[in-house]
Design a protein around this motif. Sequence first.
Motif, PDB file in Angstrom:
ATOM      1  N   PRO A  56       0.811  -1.216   0.000  1.00 32.53           N
ATOM      2  CA  PRO A  56       0.000   0.000   0.000  1.00 32.53           C
ATOM      3  C   PRO A  56       0.847   1.269   0.000  1.00 32.53           C
ATOM      4  CG  PRO A  56      -0.860  -1.585   1.584  1.00 32.53           C
ATOM      5  CD  PRO A  56       0.450  -2.124   1.104  1.00 32.53           C
ATOM      6  N   GLU A  57       1.984   1.241   0.698  1.00 38.49           N
ATOM      7  CA  GLU A  57       2.811   2.442   0.750  1.00 38.49           C
ATOM      8  C   GLU A  57       3.414   2.778  -0.612  1.00 38.49           C
ATOM      9  OE1 GLU A  57       5.346  -0.921   2.680  1.00 38.49           O
ATOM     10  OE2 GLU A  57       3.229  -0.318   2.527  1.00 38.49           O
ATOM     11  N   PHE A  58       3.680   1.764  -1.435  1.00 42.08           N
ATOM     12  CA  PHE A  58       4.191   2.022  -2.777  1.00 42.08           C
ATOM     13  C   PHE A  58       3.080   2.588  -3.672  1.00 42.08           C
ATOM     14  CE2 PHE A  58       7.448  -1.502  -1.932  1.00 42.08           C
ATOM     15  CZ  PHE A  58       8.419  -0.584  -1.567  1.00 42.08           C
ATOM     16  N   GLU A  59       1.853   2.101  -3.474  1.00 39.46           N
ATOM     17  CA  GLU A  59       0.732   2.654  -4.236  1.00 39.46           C
ATOM     18  C   GLU A  59       0.529   4.127  -3.874  1.00 39.46           C
ATOM     19  OE1 GLU A  59      -4.086   2.136  -4.413  1.00 39.46           O
ATOM     20  OE2 GLU A  59      -2.876   0.305  -4.477  1.00 39.46           O
ATOM     21  N   ALA A  60       0.581   4.440  -2.595  1.00 42.25           N
ATOM     22  CA  ALA A  60       0.441   5.834  -2.168  1.00 42.25           C
ATOM     23  C   ALA A  60       1.550   6.695  -2.759  1.00 42.25           C
ATOM     24  CB  ALA A  60       0.459   5.913  -0.640  1.00 42.25           C
ATOM     25  N   ALA A  61       2.758   6.150  -2.832  1.00 42.56           N
ATOM     26  CA  ALA A  61       3.882   6.887  -3.405  1.00 42.56           C
ATOM     27  C   ALA A  61       3.683   7.137  -4.894  1.00 42.56           C
ATOM     28  CB  ALA A  61       5.183   6.124  -3.169  1.00 42.56           C
TER      29      ALA A  61
END
Length: 298
Positions: A56-61
């Motif tokens: 999820p953190e990569f998607e947010a990035a």
Amino acid sequence: MTILPEQPVFRFAPSPNGLLHLGHALSAILNHDMAAATNGRFLLRIEDIDRARCRPEFEAAIFEDLAWLGLAWEQPVRRQSDHLDLYAETLQRLRTMGVVYPSIMTRGDIRSAVAATEADGAVWPRDPDGSPLYPGHERELSPRAQAAIVAGERPYAWRLDVAAAIKLVAEPLTWRETGAGPTGETGLITADPAGWGDVILSRSDAPSSYHLSVVVDDALQGITHVVRGRDLYHATSVHRLLQRLLNLPEPVYLHHRLVLGPDGRKLSKSNQDTGIAAFRVAGRSPADVRAMILEGAS
């Protein structure tokens, strides 16, 4: 024949398994700017089939980096993980056609088969990326033996029987290339799906492969122009075969140059090449990033 609607539709489809780098920025900007120049639509798709690596953190990035670059996209964003049933249904269609089979050979099994063949002086065929083609022994098994593989406990993958698929479509496959391929090819390109051998369409740890999900998604989203890096140029042959089998529309393709690192290799998330966010933190502007990557982009 390629029949396009009045309004072009472009897409950028990253996987959230790492931070976006300059190569991704080039592809995203080209798609965004070409859509704007043609009064078209620009879509963002998250290709998160690989749940073991996607975060999820990569998607947010991804969202943060693209917004910082000044790009805007339509909502809602399509996530492949929300459509696993659709890919399973599509795979079942191909099973009904008799053009897929279950395979159980591991990478180690394949290496052993290749080594034994080449030890005798023969040459094992390889795909455009240099990987050995799958031996395909299970292709010749009886329906009962293949069913036993599916019912068993050993992990297996569904592979496309490329020879059977090519025979079924029964006519030459081509695509329209508006960029320039690895050796400068443009115009009508002859597809060679046999060069890839029996590619994986689904496996136990990934319910759909890139090849299967991308053609399904492009069709459902009405993508008319696929603009992506030249590293996917040869994969278009597989996609054209699947599109023909499934009676899906044919987009126009443009394979742009790759952004290379100082050592001459293409940028990669797995090699932790400098991400877009690092340029932002270092005080670079979106205009700086554009200037770094857009010159001679096609």
